[in-house]
Motif scaffolding. Sequence first.
Motif, PDB file in Angstrom:
ATOM      1  N   ALA A 122     -82.183 -68.131  21.234  1.00 31.39           N
ATOM      2  CA  ALA A 122     -81.612 -68.609  22.808  1.00 31.39           C
ATOM      3  C   ALA A 122     -79.908 -68.874  22.260  1.00 31.39           C
ATOM      4  CB  ALA A 122     -82.277 -69.626  23.594  1.00 31.39           C
ATOM      5  N   LEU A 123     -79.160 -68.534  23.337  1.00 29.20           N
ATOM      6  CA  LEU A 123     -77.970 -69.027  23.126  1.00 29.20           C
ATOM      7  C   LEU A 123     -77.195 -69.621  24.160  1.00 29.20           C
ATOM      8  CD1 LEU A 123     -78.010 -65.485  21.829  1.00 29.20           C
ATOM      9  CD2 LEU A 123     -75.945 -66.474  20.758  1.00 29.20           C
ATOM     10  N   THR A 124     -76.446 -70.484  24.011  1.00 30.97           N
ATOM     11  CA  THR A 124     -75.817 -71.306  25.327  1.00 30.97           C
ATOM     12  C   THR A 124     -74.425 -70.528  25.266  1.00 30.97           C
ATOM     13  OG1 THR A 124     -76.935 -73.303  24.595  1.00 30.97           O
ATOM     14  CG2 THR A 124     -75.044 -73.557  25.867  1.00 30.97           C
ATOM     15  N   PRO A 125     -73.811 -70.216  26.471  1.00 27.31           N
ATOM     16  CA  PRO A 125     -72.458 -69.559  26.810  1.00 27.31           C
ATOM     17  C   PRO A 125     -71.691 -70.722  27.013  1.00 27.31           C
ATOM     18  CG  PRO A 125     -74.252 -68.638  28.373  1.00 27.31           C
ATOM     19  CD  PRO A 125     -74.973 -69.706  27.617  1.00 27.31           C
ATOM     20  N   VAL A 158     -68.407 -65.634  24.432  1.00 26.54           N
ATOM     21  CA  VAL A 158     -68.663 -66.726  23.300  1.00 26.54           C
ATOM     22  C   VAL A 158     -69.897 -67.465  23.589  1.00 26.54           C
ATOM     23  CG1 VAL A 158     -67.465 -68.692  22.043  1.00 26.54           C
ATOM     24  CG2 VAL A 158     -66.007 -66.781  23.382  1.00 26.54           C
ATOM     25  N   TYR A 159     -70.767 -67.699  22.694  1.00 26.54           N
ATOM     26  CA  TYR A 159     -71.914 -68.529  22.625  1.00 26.54           C
ATOM     27  C   TYR A 159     -72.268 -69.367  21.562  1.00 26.54           C
ATOM     28  CZ  TYR A 159     -72.838 -64.284  25.524  1.00 26.54           C
ATOM     29  OH  TYR A 159     -72.958 -63.445  26.555  1.00 26.54           O
ATOM     30  N   ASP A 160     -72.646 -70.535  21.796  1.00 29.41           N
ATOM     31  CA  ASP A 160     -73.375 -71.309  20.573  1.00 29.41           C
ATOM     32  C   ASP A 160     -74.696 -71.414  20.591  1.00 29.41           C
ATOM     33  OD1 ASP A 160     -70.760 -72.842  20.066  1.00 29.41           O
ATOM     34  OD2 ASP A 160     -70.814 -73.596  22.274  1.00 29.41           O
ATOM     35  N   ILE A 161     -75.012 -71.425  19.148  1.00 30.99           N
ATOM     36  CA  ILE A 161     -76.625 -71.369  18.775  1.00 30.99           C
ATOM     37  C   ILE A 161     -76.851 -72.142  17.634  1.00 30.99           C
ATOM     38  CG2 ILE A 161     -76.242 -69.154  17.544  1.00 30.99           C
ATOM     39  CD1 ILE A 161     -79.280 -68.783  18.346  1.00 30.99           C
ATOM     40  N   ALA A 184     -73.777 -72.556  15.037  1.00 36.98           N
ATOM     41  CA  ALA A 184     -72.978 -71.297  14.815  1.00 36.98           C
ATOM     42  C   ALA A 184     -72.246 -70.736  15.879  1.00 36.98           C
ATOM     43  CB  ALA A 184     -73.894 -69.999  14.265  1.00 36.98           C
ATOM     44  N   ILE A 185     -71.389 -69.695  16.021  1.00 38.46           N
ATOM     45  CA  ILE A 185     -70.674 -69.426  16.963  1.00 38.46           C
ATOM     46  C   ILE A 185     -70.775 -67.893  16.974  1.00 38.46           C
ATOM     47  CG2 ILE A 185     -68.471 -69.183  18.222  1.00 38.46           C
ATOM     48  CD1 ILE A 185     -67.849 -71.672  16.638  1.00 38.46           C
ATOM     49  N   VAL A 186     -71.392 -67.163  18.158  1.00 39.24           N
ATOM     50  CA  VAL A 186     -71.348 -65.901  18.352  1.00 39.24           C
ATOM     51  C   VAL A 186     -70.444 -65.200  19.569  1.00 39.24           C
ATOM     52  CG1 VAL A 186     -72.958 -63.818  18.901  1.00 39.24           C
ATOM     53  CG2 VAL A 186     -73.697 -65.526  17.681  1.00 39.24           C
ATOM     54  N   ARG A 187     -69.568 -64.352  18.900  1.00 36.27           N
ATOM     55  CA  ARG A 187     -68.399 -63.839  19.802  1.00 36.27           C
ATOM     56  C   ARG A 187     -68.666 -62.398  20.000  1.00 36.27           C
ATOM     57  NH1 ARG A 187     -64.872 -66.975  16.357  1.00 36.27           N
ATOM     58  NH2 ARG A 187     -64.202 -68.706  17.447  1.00 36.27           N
ATOM     59  N   THR A 188     -68.692 -62.081  21.197  1.00 33.69           N
ATOM     60  CA  THR A 188     -68.863 -60.302  21.605  1.00 33.69           C
ATOM     61  C   THR A 188     -68.052 -59.828  22.282  1.00 33.69           C
ATOM     62  OG1 THR A 188     -70.110 -61.152  23.763  1.00 33.69           O
ATOM     63  CG2 THR A 188     -71.640 -60.958  22.019  1.00 33.69           C
ATOM     64  N   ARG A 207     -79.741 -60.627  21.315  1.00 33.43           N
ATOM     65  CA  ARG A 207     -79.837 -61.148  22.732  1.00 33.43           C
ATOM     66  C   ARG A 207     -78.267 -61.531  23.170  1.00 33.43           C
ATOM     67  NH1 ARG A 207     -84.248 -65.553  23.182  1.00 33.43           N
ATOM     68  NH2 ARG A 207     -83.278 -65.437  25.458  1.00 33.43           N
ATOM     69  N   ALA A 208     -77.458 -61.918  22.119  1.00 27.47           N
ATOM     70  CA  ALA A 208     -75.976 -61.931  22.763  1.00 27.47           C
ATOM     71  C   ALA A 208     -75.530 -60.795  23.511  1.00 27.47           C
ATOM     72  CB  ALA A 208     -75.158 -62.574  21.614  1.00 27.47           C
ATOM     73  N   LEU A 209     -75.545 -59.776  22.620  1.00 27.31           N
ATOM     74  CA  LEU A 209     -75.138 -58.633  23.484  1.00 27.31           C
ATOM     75  C   LEU A 209     -75.706 -57.894  24.439  1.00 27.31           C
ATOM     76  CD1 LEU A 209     -74.432 -56.491  20.223  1.00 27.31           C
ATOM     77  CD2 LEU A 209     -72.674 -57.250  21.786  1.00 27.31           C
ATOM     78  N   ALA A 210     -76.997 -58.360  24.760  1.00 25.29           N
ATOM     79  CA  ALA A 210     -77.784 -58.075  25.926  1.00 25.29           C
ATOM     80  C   ALA A 210     -77.253 -58.869  27.151  1.00 25.29           C
ATOM     81  CB  ALA A 210     -79.204 -58.237  25.729  1.00 25.29           C
TER      82      ALA A 210
END
Length: 286
Positions: free
Chosen positions: A24-27, A32-35, A85-89, A58-61
């Motif tokens: 699960a990611l936190t917007p 931009v998401y935190d996990i 970690a940070i996820v950027r889409t 899941r971030a891309l979904a």
Amino acid sequence: MPEAASAPAARATIGDSEFDRDTALTPRGPGVYDIDISAGWTIINAVNGGYLLAVLGRALADTLPHGDPFTISAHYLTASRPGPAIVRTDVVRTGRTLSTGQASLFQYDDEGREVERIRVLASYGDLDTLPDDVRTTALPPAIPPMDQCFGPEDGPAPVSGSSAIADRLMLKLDPSTLGWALGSPSGKGEMRAWFGLADGRDADPFSLLLAVDALPPTAFELGLGGWVPTVELTAHVRCRPAAGPLRVSITTRNLAGGFLEEDAEVWDSADRLVAQSRQLARARLR
């Protein structure tokens, strides 16, 4: 008065399982998401590549207008660690039936510099709208019944160090692909197993991204040991899996120059080919 039997443990459900919580990611803002990357999906100190692929999936979904990964290609640039970690889409293109996006996962190194760990490019759609027509020569892998197969709990760890991921998987390996565990690898580069999540959660498209990279590496049956890090992995999700355990078959036909390919097929309980993948990995040569 006889002692009451303890109630059986409840099965986890899709959306309410350890796998769901750990992916699960936190917007933080648009795209931009935190996990917090969980240490529960590590082997030795390495975070499993399929788990990381599911995180980015899941971030891309969440970013794209379509919710199901059809094809996702990942380049593993540097080794990920448990922790923040940070996820950027980014949205590349959207259409009526398919949308395409890219995503990257970043962490900070010991000097506080941001480091890109993984970069993926993926196309998403709606698996429930696909036609039922199937024309294939592919056959499910021949694996003995589950009670005739063996899991990590039945023998020594394949590599020294932590095998935390093994506690989160239901993995029963075909005895004919276990020669490496007995000191007699077959040399065939094959690995087959029954697969599921240990808490009983049924499979969905995101856990299929885990399944294609969750078995012991085929390098073990080639007589090699140690970590086999993924360089690139492309997964195709072909349909939504039926409830019940999966069967996973992985083969390697060519090891050269210190690299090998692994081709994976994932079959569901309805004998449907639900996912395929190919990856290129490094092999430690003795």
